[in-house]
Structures are given as C-alpha cells and as structure tokens.
Design a protein around this motif. Structure first.
Motif, short mmCIF file in Angstrom:
data_model
loop_
_atom_site.label_atom_id
_atom_site.label_comp_id
_atom_site.label_asym_id
_atom_site.label_seq_id
_atom_site.Cartn_x
_atom_site.Cartn_y
_atom_site.Cartn_z
N ALA A 33 -7.43 47.63 51.56
CA ALA A 33 -8.22 46.91 50.55
C ALA A 33 -6.79 45.73 49.76
CB ALA A 33 -9.19 47.26 49.34
N PHE A 34 -6.14 45.95 49.87
CA PHE A 34 -4.31 44.97 49.08
C PHE A 34 -3.52 45.82 49.83
CE2 PHE A 34 -8.60 46.20 45.54
CZ PHE A 34 -8.47 44.39 45.30
N PRO A 35 -3.35 44.99 50.96
CA PRO A 35 -2.13 45.48 51.59
C PRO A 35 -1.19 44.79 51.26
CG PRO A 35 -3.30 43.31 52.39
CD PRO A 35 -4.12 43.82 51.11
N LEU A 36 -0.20 45.39 49.82
CA LEU A 36 0.71 44.84 48.98
C LEU A 36 1.15 45.79 48.84
CD1 LEU A 36 -1.53 43.04 46.25
CD2 LEU A 36 -0.77 42.02 48.40
N SER A 37 2.52 45.94 48.01
CA SER A 37 3.84 47.15 48.10
C SER A 37 2.99 48.13 47.22
CB SER A 37 5.19 46.45 46.94
OG SER A 37 5.42 47.28 46.60
N SER A 38 2.98 49.71 47.25
CA SER A 38 2.41 50.42 47.02
C SER A 38 2.77 50.91 45.75
CB SER A 38 3.29 51.99 47.80
OG SER A 38 4.85 51.76 47.63
N ASP A 39 4.00 50.02 45.21
CA ASP A 39 4.05 50.35 43.68
C ASP A 39 2.80 49.29 42.84
OD1 ASP A 39 6.55 50.25 41.97
OD2 ASP A 39 5.72 48.54 40.97
N ILE A 40 2.22 48.08 42.83
CA ILE A 40 1.49 47.64 41.98
C ILE A 40 0.28 48.94 42.50
CG2 ILE A 40 -0.27 46.51 44.47
CD1 ILE A 40 -0.09 44.20 41.84
N TYR A 41 0.48 49.59 43.16
CA TYR A 41 -1.31 50.84 43.18
C TYR A 41 -0.72 51.64 41.89
CZ TYR A 41 -1.15 48.55 47.65
OH TYR A 41 -1.67 47.78 49.09
N ARG A 42 -0.27 52.08 41.89
CA ARG A 42 0.58 53.30 41.54
C ARG A 42 1.33 52.26 39.56
NH1 ARG A 42 4.67 54.33 45.56
NH2 ARG A 42 6.33 52.87 44.57
N ARG A 43 1.54 51.82 40.08
CA ARG A 43 1.44 51.03 37.98
C ARG A 43 -0.18 50.39 37.41
NH1 ARG A 43 2.99 46.00 37.23
NH2 ARG A 43 3.48 45.25 40.14
N ALA A 44 -1.30 50.30 38.71
CA ALA A 44 -2.13 49.84 38.25
C ALA A 44 -3.37 51.41 38.17
CB ALA A 44 -2.61 49.50 39.55
N ILE A 45 -2.83 52.47 38.56
CA ILE A 45 -3.35 53.81 38.13
C ILE A 45 -2.50 54.47 37.11
CG2 ILE A 45 -3.14 56.18 38.77
CD1 ILE A 45 -3.09 55.32 42.08
N PHE A 46 -1.44 54.17 36.67
CA PHE A 46 -0.58 54.93 35.57
C PHE A 46 -1.50 53.66 34.66
CE2 PHE A 46 2.77 53.84 31.81
CZ PHE A 46 2.84 55.27 31.48
N ASP A 47 -1.60 52.39 34.92
CA ASP A 47 -2.08 51.75 33.66
C ASP A 47 -2.81 51.93 32.79
OD1 ASP A 47 -1.95 49.23 31.84
OD2 ASP A 47 -4.50 48.88 32.59
N LEU A 48 -4.22 52.54 33.73
CA LEU A 48 -5.33 53.09 34.12
C LEU A 48 -5.52 54.23 32.64
CD1 LEU A 48 -7.00 52.22 36.66
CD2 LEU A 48 -8.18 51.00 35.19
N LEU A 49 -4.75 55.63 33.61
CA LEU A 49 -4.66 56.70 32.92
C LEU A 49 -4.39 56.28 31.83
CD1 LEU A 49 -2.39 58.40 35.77
CD2 LEU A 49 -4.52 59.09 34.97
N SER A 50 -3.03 55.72 30.88
CA SER A 50 -2.32 55.29 30.11
C SER A 50 -3.68 55.13 28.48
CB SER A 50 -1.86 54.57 29.90
OG SER A 50 -1.79 53.04 30.11
N ARG A 51 -4.31 54.29 29.25
CA ARG A 51 -5.82 53.40 28.28
C ARG A 51 -6.53 54.51 28.11
NH1 ARG A 51 -6.17 47.65 29.00
NH2 ARG A 51 -4.41 46.89 29.71
N GLY A 52 -7.39 55.96 28.85
CA GLY A 52 -8.14 56.21 28.85
C GLY A 52 -8.68 56.15 29.44
N GLU A 53 -8.99 55.03 31.10
CA GLU A 53 -10.27 54.97 31.75
C GLU A 53 -9.69 55.97 32.62
OE1 GLU A 53 -11.01 50.86 32.07
OE2 GLU A 53 -9.19 50.46 30.95
N LEU A 54 -8.95 56.85 32.74
CA LEU A 54 -9.32 57.30 34.11
C LEU A 54 -8.61 59.11 33.67
CD1 LEU A 54 -7.46 55.61 37.65
CD2 LEU A 54 -10.40 56.04 36.67
N LYS A 55 -8.18 59.84 34.13
CA LYS A 55 -7.83 61.26 33.99
C LYS A 55 -7.53 62.36 35.21
CE LYS A 55 -11.89 64.15 33.31
NZ LYS A 55 -13.18 64.78 31.74
N PHE A 56 -7.12 63.37 34.99
CA PHE A 56 -6.37 64.06 36.19
C PHE A 56 -7.25 65.26 36.13
CE2 PHE A 56 -2.56 61.72 37.10
CZ PHE A 56 -2.44 61.34 38.38
N THR A 57 -7.93 65.90 37.01
CA THR A 57 -8.13 67.34 36.86
C THR A 57 -7.88 67.57 38.52
OG1 THR A 57 -10.62 66.36 38.01
CG2 THR A 57 -10.47 65.85 35.54
N TYR A 58 -8.31 69.12 37.64
CA TYR A 58 -7.94 69.73 38.96
C TYR A 58 -8.49 70.87 39.32
CZ TYR A 58 -3.28 68.22 36.71
OH TYR A 58 -2.29 67.70 36.87
#
Length: 282
Positions: A33-58
């Motif tokens: 969807a966004f042909p950009l550097s993979s670093d921006i995806y990692r930062r976006a995911i980390f930002d959502l995790l740190s804000r509590g909007e996403l979580k990891f489940t196992y």
C-alpha cells in the motif's frame, strides 16, 4: 495528514477488518500500500503499541497484532466504549455515554466497522440533540445482540425497556454480563432465541446481521415496530445497500441516513405512519 499518520490509520483499519495479523503479514501489506522504507512501518506499529491502540497476543506459538481493548475508545459524538478497569476520563465531557464492555468471544466490541456504524446511527437517531428524535422511546429490541453493546447503547440513550435476543446461548451469557457491568439489569432483558421471544411493539430496533437474514426478517420487523419508530440495520456490504433499501422502503419505511466504513454500510430508517408505497429520499 502526514504520511506517518496515514500509515497509522491504515494499519488500524486493516486490523479492525481482519481482527489479527502477524507483524510480517502486516509489513507485507503495508509495503504494497505504501512503497516506502520498512522503518516507517515499524515506527508506526511501535507508536500504536505504545499508545495502547494495538497489543500483541499469542496463539500456538505465533504472535499477532490485534486492536487493544484496554483503553477507552470514542465511537461517535457522544458514545465511548470503555474496558471495565479503565473508564473514560472526566475531561471527556458531561454528555458522554460510556458503555462498559468486557472482552469476550461474542461479536460487538466496537472494533468492527459494522458495530461502530450502528452505534453512530444510534447516536444520530437518539441523542438529545438529534433532529426528528421520537418524543417517547419506551421499548427497544436488538436482534442478534452478541456482546449486547447496541442494546446497552439504546438503554443509555433513553429507551426505557430493551430486549436483547440472540440464538447463541454463549453470546446471551456475555451480553448479560455486560448488562450487569453497566447496571442496566432492570431495563435490559437478555433472551436466548429469536425476535419472536419479545412480544411488545417497539420504538427502536437494531439488527447487525448479514444481508440474507436482514431480508428474511423484514416482515417480522415491520410487524413489531410502532409507526414513527427508528430501525438501524448494519452488517451490510456497500454493494448490498440498494437491495436492503429497496426491500424495506417498498413496504413500510422511509430512509433517513446511511454511513459507510471499510466497505461496510449501515442504514437508519423510520417506519411510516401509514404503510404502502414509499420512496427513498435524500
């Protein structure tokens, strides 16, 4: 809106639609969807995790990203969904309708577009400042209640007595628990079964179900609704809206409003005071 914010919103929409994705699956979809550097995806995911909007489940040794229900989420102008141990802050305002929902197996936590759309239309139809709000809303019915969230919203927005029905006994149990969490046991009656278990005429009916079921239930819904009553139908794919409107407006309802999100749609209808041929307005 910056590219980073756009990616964050895109990630949330994808996970709301698919419910859970591995980090690798999400990164691959982001890259398409966004042909950009993979670093921006990692930062976006980390930002959502740190804000509590996403979580990891196992599950079975794999980790997945899912929407977090550990913090309050605003759904519409007035409606918020809050977890049992993390209520909406007082700063949110005095006109907040805060629905407490415990995570469970039943459908309707507010993470899926069909639930959110139905809640937004309930707010539009029943909030004190709603245009064309019925003066008296004595009875309501939520068909296929799942978690009970729509029935709870109806009661909190002024419907005196609400029935929440579901053919799944496990869903009915979870709905009962959520009704208890919101201290609405005296106003919401949770029942196992179909809409025929509720024998009263209704001023407000909600049904977040798929198209074949909505079409099959049409005549039964017509019979149990009072003239002037509000009907909210959700669970409709955007390409199916015309079929639903054609079926319901042909015999007893007037179209008031539609909303769409992630290729899902919901419609707000009002029962006419005299049945017969109608037309879709707007």
């Amino acid at each position: 809106m910056s590219v980073f914010q756009e990616i964050r919103n895109w990630i949330l929409d994808r996970i709301r639609t698919d419910h859970r994705l591995t980090s690798h699956e999400l990164a691959l979809r982001c890259k398409r969807a966004f042909p950009l550097s993979s670093d921006i995806y990692r930062r976006a995911i980390f930002d959502l995790l740190s804000r509590g909007e996403l979580k990891f489940t196992y599950l079975h040794g794999c980790s997945f990203l899912e929407i977090s229900h550990d913090r309050p989420v605003r759904i519409s102008d007035h409606i918020w969904i809050q977890p049992p141990r993390n209520p909406v802050a007082a700063s949110a305002g005095t006109d907040v309708i805060a629905i407490t929902i415990a995570p469970g197996a039943a459908f309707g936590l507010g993470d899926h577009a069909t639930t959110r759309l139905a809640l937004c239309l309930l707010d539009s139809a029943l909030s004190p400042d709603a245009r064309n709000r019925p003066h008296c809303m004595s009875t309501g019915l939520d068909i296929g209640t799942g978690s009970g969230i729509l029935a709870i919203a109806m009661a909190m927005m002024g419907v005196d007595h609400v029935a929440a029905v579901d053919t799944d006994s496990c869903a009915a149990y979870e709905a009962s628990e959520n009704v208890r969490l919101n201290q609405l046991e005296d106003r919401i009656d949770v029942r196992v079964g179909g809409m025929d278990t509720w024998g009263r005429l209704c001023d407000c009916v909600t049904a977040n179900l798929r198209l074949p079921t909505l079409l099959r239930l049409r005549d039964s819904i017509v019979r149990i609704m009072r003239p002037g009553g509000k009907l909210i139908l959700s669970g409709i794919k955007s390409m199916e809206v015309d079929s639903v409107l054609s079926s319901y407006t042909r015999i007893a309802f007037e179209w008031e409003r539609s909303q769409t999100q992630d290729d899902w749609s919901a419609v707000l209808l009002q029962k006419r005071f005299s049945e017969g041929c109608g037309r879709r307005s707007g």
